[in-house]
Design an enzyme around this catalytic site. Structure first.
Site, PDB file in Angstrom:
ATOM      1  N   ASP A  45       7.734 -15.504 -51.362  1.00  0.00           N
ATOM      2  CA  ASP A  45       8.077 -16.673 -50.312  1.00  0.00           C
ATOM      3  C   ASP A  45       7.586 -16.667 -49.032  1.00  0.00           C
ATOM      4  OD1 ASP A  45      10.138 -15.346 -49.828  1.00  0.00           O
ATOM      5  OD2 ASP A  45      11.644 -16.552 -49.935  1.00  0.00           O
ATOM      6  N   GLY A  46       7.217 -15.512 -48.202  1.00  0.00           N
ATOM      7  CA  GLY A  46       6.026 -15.978 -47.020  1.00  0.00           C
ATOM      8  C   GLY A  46       7.224 -15.252 -46.112  1.00  0.00           C
ATOM      9  N   GLU A  47       8.904 -14.962 -46.383  1.00  0.00           N
ATOM     10  CA  GLU A  47      10.313 -14.800 -45.678  1.00  0.00           C
ATOM     11  C   GLU A  47       9.860 -13.425 -45.589  1.00  0.00           C
ATOM     12  OE1 GLU A  47      13.882 -15.205 -47.092  1.00  0.00           O
ATOM     13  OE2 GLU A  47      13.830 -17.735 -46.855  1.00  0.00           O
ATOM     14  N   ARG A 102       2.627 -23.645 -23.096  1.00  0.00           N
ATOM     15  CA  ARG A 102       2.133 -25.040 -22.247  1.00  0.00           C
ATOM     16  C   ARG A 102       2.949 -26.646 -22.956  1.00  0.00           C
ATOM     17  NH1 ARG A 102      -3.522 -23.427 -25.655  1.00  0.00           N
ATOM     18  NH2 ARG A 102      -2.574 -23.060 -26.552  1.00  0.00           N
ATOM     19  N   LYS A 195     -13.809 -31.260 -13.249  1.00  0.00           N
ATOM     20  CA  LYS A 195     -14.312 -32.065 -14.558  1.00  0.00           C
ATOM     21  C   LYS A 195     -14.254 -33.375 -14.113  1.00  0.00           C
ATOM     22  CE  LYS A 195     -11.861 -31.717 -18.562  1.00  0.00           C
ATOM     23  NZ  LYS A 195     -11.063 -31.454 -19.209  1.00  0.00           N
TER      24      LYS A 195
HETATM   25  C1  R5P Z   1      -4.639 -24.887 -20.763  1.00  0.00           C
HETATM   26  O1  R5P Z   1      -4.303 -25.093 -19.185  1.00  0.00           O
HETATM   27  C2  R5P Z   1      -4.916 -23.086 -20.661  1.00  0.00           C
HETATM   28  O2  R5P Z   1      -5.721 -23.041 -19.566  1.00  0.00           O
HETATM   29  C3  R5P Z   1      -6.614 -23.337 -21.448  1.00  0.00           C
HETATM   30  O3  R5P Z   1      -7.802 -23.345 -20.705  1.00  0.00           O
HETATM   31  C4  R5P Z   1      -6.671 -24.170 -22.975  1.00  0.00           C
HETATM   32  O4  R5P Z   1      -5.292 -23.520 -23.237  1.00  0.00           O
HETATM   33  C5  R5P Z   1      -7.900 -23.728 -23.480  1.00  0.00           C
HETATM   34  O5  R5P Z   1      -7.927 -23.964 -24.754  1.00  0.00           O
HETATM   35  P1  R5P Z   1      -8.903 -24.468 -25.071  1.00  0.00           P
HETATM   36  O6  R5P Z   1     -10.200 -22.432 -25.714  1.00  0.00           O
HETATM   37  O7  R5P Z   1      -8.929 -24.411 -27.426  1.00  0.00           O
HETATM   38  O8  R5P Z   1     -10.042 -24.746 -24.028  1.00  0.00           O
END
Ligand code: R5P
Length: 311
Positions: A45-47, A102, A195
């Site tokens: 079952d994946g456990e 994150r 950006k």
């Molecule tokens: C986010 O702030 C991290 O430092 C990376 O830039 C991010 O996780 C990269 O994600 P992806 O490869 O999906 O753009």
């Protein structure tokens, strides 16, 4: 112990989870420690099922397991519990890639603080914690037990010495610190990408000050997940005249076939460490993790962050 250095206290043994078998072997070699024989499998079952096959009573057991993808987190709990339950005198929890870092705060009302939820659940099972390049070092404040992070920057820099790099770029200001460390070690210039939103659907990403015309550039980030950040950066750098691109990161998550997409986007090389195993894992973090484990764990626990705080 790091080879040749004295060690006191109980004998160290390395207990590897499924996620980091290669790194665990390298770590054991660096520490001059035996590995714990372990059975790991999944029920239909994946456990997860784990069983220690060698005794650990009275020993210092170093459990090594990244927590991505999610099933590895469950296995980590089981390995830590097995180490303690079988009489380990000390349990160190090494999570080379600490997933969910994150989400270290509430960004939008109604969200959890994922990294805090997992550290709270985990810390009853270990005596000290080591991780590598967490997305933010503030996640260490989520532990009330001794915890530390180590950096792969110098190891990545040493790898990049052979890659004919003229400049290092961080994809954002957040990644600039480790990028600067790498650039200094290589003796090349460093910048970060900026950006700029042109419209609701259009953004441009380009170096803040650096001219990349005719240069070989390494873009360095902590995590490559989908590769979207690296690919957007590559498009801009190639359009600005960069002649060669290398993508380097500590944690190669490489979701959704990202490795192939990075190659298609024009990266001559993609390199990551072995915090997550992939075809790009050409740098091992074993030396820096071994070094951290050979030092006494920091005895003053960090302050626990207020889980209700919204920054
Ligand atoms: C986010 O702030 C991290 O430092 C990376 O830039 C991010 O996780 C990269 O994600 P992806 O490869 O999906 O753009």
């Amino acid at each position: 112990m790091i080879r040749g250095e004295p060690r006191s206290g109980p004998a160290m043994r390395v207990l590897s989870g499924s996620a980091n078998q290669a790194l665990a072997g390298r770590l054991a070699a660096h520490l001059g420690a035996e590995k714990v024989d372990v059975e790991r499998r999944r029920f239909p079952d994946g456990e997860a099922y784990v069983r220690l096959l060698s005794p650990v009573r009275g020993e210092h057991v170093v459990v090594v397991q990244s927590t991505h993808p999610d099933p590895n987190l469950v296995e980590l709990f089981l390995l830590l519990d097995a180490a303690r339950r079988n009489g380990a005198a000390r349990v160190s929890c090494v999570v080379p890639y600490y997933a969910y870092a994150r989400q270290d705060k509430v960004f939008k009302e109604g969200e959890p603080i994922s990294s805090l939820a997992f550290s709270t659940a985990l810390e009853g099972f270990f005596d000290d914690f080591v991780t590598v390049d967490p997305h933010k070092t503030t996640i260490l404040e989520h532990f009330s037990k001794p915890s530390r992070s180590v950096s792969a920057a110098e190891l990545l820099a040493d790898h990049l010495k052979t890659a004919r790099i003229d400049a290092i770029l961080a994809p954002d200001v957040g990644a600039l610190r480790s990028s600067t460390l790498i650039a200094d070690r290589l003796g090349v210039s460093v910048d970060h990408l900026e950006k700029k939103r042109i419209s609701g659907t259009q953004v441009t990403i380009k170096p803040k000050t650096l001219d990349v015309q005719g240069r070989s550039v390494a873009i360095v980030d902590d995590i490559i997940s989908t590769g979207g950040t690296m690919i957007a950066a590559a498009q801009q750098l190639l359009a600005s005249g960069a002649t060669r691109l290398v993508a380097a990161c500590t944690h190669g998550v490489f979701a959704m076939d990202a490795l192939a997409k990075l190659k298609e986007a024009g990266f001559a090389e993609v390199v990551s460490t072995d915090t997550l195993e992939s075809a790009a894992s050409r740098v091992t973090v074993a030396p820096v993790v071994a070094e951290a484990l050979s030092r006494p764990a920091p005895d003053k626990p960090r302050a626990r962050a207020n889980p209700k705080a919204r920054e």
